[in-house]
Design an enzyme around this catalytic site. Structure first.
Site, mmCIF file in Angstrom:
data_model
loop_
_atom_site.group_PDB
_atom_site.id
_atom_site.type_symbol
_atom_site.label_atom_id
_atom_site.label_comp_id
_atom_site.label_asym_id
_atom_site.label_seq_id
_atom_site.Cartn_x
_atom_site.Cartn_y
_atom_site.Cartn_z
ATOM 1 N N GLU A 76 8.956 -0.484 2.520
ATOM 2 C CA GLU A 76 7.705 -0.749 1.828
ATOM 3 C C GLU A 76 6.666 -1.129 2.871
ATOM 4 O OE1 GLU A 76 6.006 -3.130 -2.097
ATOM 5 O OE2 GLU A 76 7.982 -3.623 -1.286
ATOM 6 N N ASP A 123 11.863 13.733 11.150
ATOM 7 C CA ASP A 123 11.439 13.607 9.753
ATOM 8 C C ASP A 123 9.993 14.070 9.596
ATOM 9 O OD1 ASP A 123 11.886 13.044 7.079
ATOM 10 O OD2 ASP A 123 11.335 10.940 7.251
ATOM 11 N N ILE A 168 0.820 -1.217 0.000
ATOM 12 C CA ILE A 168 0.000 0.000 0.000
ATOM 13 C C ILE A 168 0.847 1.258 0.000
ATOM 14 C CG2 ILE A 168 -2.010 -1.070 1.078
ATOM 15 C CD1 ILE A 168 -1.074 0.011 3.761
ATOM 16 N N GLY A 169 2.156 1.096 -0.087
ATOM 17 C CA GLY A 169 3.015 2.276 -0.132
ATOM 18 C C GLY A 169 4.472 1.885 -0.072
ATOM 19 N N GLY A 173 11.738 5.708 0.307
ATOM 20 C CA GLY A 173 13.149 5.567 0.011
ATOM 21 C C GLY A 173 13.806 4.427 0.750
#
Length: 660
Positions: free
Chosen positions: A22, A136, A15-16, A19
């Site tokens: 996953e 982040d 689903i995504g 960098g």
């Protein structure tokens, strides 16, 4: 093919991806919960140091508990193509991230953006109080779920990224992060809570303008701007703002994005307080402070390592201070009109002149972060390590250094009452002399009563435990139980009713159902003997007596013989009632002898149950009064109490006359 991790998490579709990882949709098979599993890229998992930091930071993130933080349920490692790959099991959030929302729907109004960023700042504050710096914060890490709730993701993961010595620095994760990188991080200095505040300011900037504060052809070019350049005030990109509204949004955004950490909001909670005012179109504290202090001309700091000094900087025009009626509230859900182009003015020309000067002397874009670290800064003082000191000693030490001290208290399971838990900003942070330092003092353990979750399903027990402020230990034991259905809690440790600290772990033992036993073979046995063989194993007999030629009490059949069944299961048993006999041959017997033959065979019905039917004509005088027909036939099963039908021969002369 289904892929299951740790015999518990069944992975679905991807689903995504980013960098460095996953994300897969997944199901927790143990409690039936929908989750998401993030797995580190296999090429990065080869770096042992990075893998260890990833694991450690994932554990730190799992300690956080806040409604606006994506919960981390579990961590571990799985073998993929011979490589041990770390994974994180997280709360599954259905919705879109802010990056996609702004790209697809356009920017928010300042009040709408503030409403979104308030829970983000509360989440950051909760993280900072736990000693975890996000590092982040960016739109891609902030989700808006399908019910409008705000969720912040990836707490603690970026620390592993910053600390890594691997080739990770070349990944898209760093490139994407550069647009939200604080000046101190760009210089290679340690990040603290105010670095997250800076990044939150960058996100707020993008929400109201539709663009990040700085853009460039490379991560370095963007990082350089974070260190050396002032962002264009966001109001320059927003249409239809009154002067007061423009000053308000600019003050909040640019205070959060101040170059020096000491000039920013000192905590995420401070920023949230101003966002509350901005969300109501009320004048923020930052805007009020801007109006109340005299304007100071802007200056541009030229790097000191240049071999040829650049031309003197051209001072920018001082920011105007205005007083005008507050802007009318914007309807929730509305988006501002098309943005207008910024008015750069002399400040933009000054920056352009410096960039051109750098290009002329051949520096171009080949600067290093070491170069950026030499930029000048105001006089600062480092916060000493006073964690663990008594309150009065800590206050005296900070006041001796010239800091202003603010005290707060909170419960702590680890720090004794009256001792310092942490400081804000963190210990070691460099802040301006005279700045405020907030001390969090322990008020001792906060205790809660342990709820009783025995007999509940694991999902129900999890809700009860988390609702009490406790944590479910993911190492769940399983045992057979004859008393508790499969999937329900048998035991808990610590026991229910006791007191423990908030955040303490509760270990559960869950029933897998009764133990299995092998059903014995009892066919042909007398039930008086076979019964104990069944009941001694914890099986429950369900008895049926049936008509049978077998002796009374003999077992005819039993279900499940030779197989394994859970203890407590029902075994169906058929037992002979002994009511059947074989019908004797009554042919050519008179009635008396027929009755005797039936009695000898075990027939118990009264004599009247031997029913005579219509006679059978015969020409043989010798057969007169003898049986010529019987039902049931000889050898057929006959109930002992059943009727027997017979027909007797009767001599008839007409039977001697042949038919014509």
């Amino acid at each position: 093919m289904t892929f299951v991790i740790a015999d518990r998490y069944e992975l679905g579709a991807s689903i995504g991806s980013g960098g460095m990882s996953e994300v897969f949709a997944a199901t927790d098979l143990l409690i039936g919960r929908e989750v998401a599993v993030k797995m580190l890229r296999t090429d990065l998992a080869k770096d042992v140091n990075f893998r260890e930091r990833f694991r450690r930071e994932a554990q730190n993130a799992g300690k956080l508990s806040h409604p606006s933080i994506v919960a981390v349920f579990d961590t571990g490692e799985v073998d993929r193509d011979g490589i041990s790959v770390p994974y994180i099991v997280m709360e599954r959030v259905h919705g879109r991230d802010l990056r996609d929302i702004v790209r697809e729907d356009g920017p928010y109004s300042p009040s709408q953006a503030a409403t979104i960023m308030i829970p983000v700042c509360h989440a950051l504050q909760s993280s900072h109080e736990a000693g975890i710096i996000h590092r982040d914060v960016k739109p891609a890490n902030i989700m808006i779920n399908n019910t409008g709730g705000v969720k912040v993701m990836d707490f603690g993961i970026a620390r592993a990224l910053d600390d890594s010595t691997s080739a990770m620095t070349q990944t898209a994760a760093v490139i994407g992060t550069a647009q939200y990188l604080s000046p101190e991080q760009a210089r290679g200095k340690p990040a603290d809570a105010r670095s997250d505040v800076y990044a939150a300011g960058c996100v707020l900037y993008e929400l109201v303008t539709g663009r990040p504060p700085f853009e460039g052809e490379s991560p370095f070019a963007v990082a350089y701007q974070h260190v050396q350049e002032e962002p264009t005030p966001p109001s320059e990109y927003i249409s239809d703002l009154s002067p007061t509204a423009a000053l308000n949004v600019d003050a909040v955004v640019l205070t959060a994005m101040a170059k020096h950490p000491a000039d920013r909001y000192q905590t995420a909670a401070e920023m949230a307080a101003d966002l509350e005012l901005l969300s109501r179109n009320a004048v923020s504290r930052a805007a009020r402070a801007h109006v109340e202090k005299p304007d100071e001309p802007e200056t541009v700091v030229v790097p000191q390592r240049l071999s040829t000094p650049p031309p003197p900087p051209t001072p920018a025009m001082p920011a105007a201070t205005v007083a005008a009626p507050a802007a009318a509230p914007t309807a929730v859900g509305s988006r501002p009109a098309a943005a207008r182009q910024p008015k750069r003015g002399s400040r933009a020309l000054t920056v352009l002149a410096i960039v051109l000067t750098l290009g002329v002397i051949g520096v171009g874009g080949a600067f290093t972060y070491d170069f950026l670290s030499n930029s000048s800064s105001a006089s600062t003082q480092q916060i000493p390590n006073i964690v663990g000191l008594p309150e009065n000693e800590a206050v005296l030490e900070l006041e001796r250094l010239g800091f202003t001290v603010v005290l707060t208290t909170e419960p702590s399971p680890d720090v004794a009452e009256g001792l310092v838990i942490r400081t804000s900003p963190n210990v070691g942070s460099e802040i301006r002399e005279g700045a405020t330092v907030t001390l969090t003092i322990s008020s001792g353990r906060e205790v809660v009563t342990i709820p009783d979750v025995t007999g509940l399903t694991l999902a129900e027990a999890t809700r009860e435990i988390e609702g009490a402020g406790l944590v479910l230990d993911q190492s769940i034991r399983e045992e057979n139980s004859d008393d508790y259905p499969a999937g329900t809690v048998i035991q808990q440790n610590p026991r229910a009713g006791g007191e423990t600290s908030v955040g303490a772990s509760i270990t559960l033992t869950v029933s897998t159902g009764p133990s299995l036993v092998r059903v014995p073979v009892i066919t042909g046995m007398q039930w008086s003997q076979a019964e104990s063989n069944i009941t001694s194993l914890g099986l429950v007999p369900d008895i049926y007596y049936v008509d049978s030629l077998l002796p009374e009490g003999q077992v005819i059949s039993a279900s499940g013989q030779g197989t394994e069944l859970p203890r407590g299961s029902t075994v169906t048993v058929e037992i002979s009632n002994g009511m059947l006999i074989e019908a004797p041959d009554l042919a050519r017997l008179d009635v008396d002898n027929a009755l005797k033959a039936l009695r000898d065979a075990g027939w118990t019905a009264p004599d009247t149950s031997l029913i005579e039917g219509a006679p059978i004509p015969t020409g043989a005088l010798v057969d007169q009064g003898r049986i010529g027909f019987q039902d049931p036939s000889p050898g057929q099963p006959l109930r002992k109490d059943a009727v027997v039908n017979i027909r007797l021969y009767r001599f008839d002369l007409t039977a001697l006359v042949p038919e014509p």
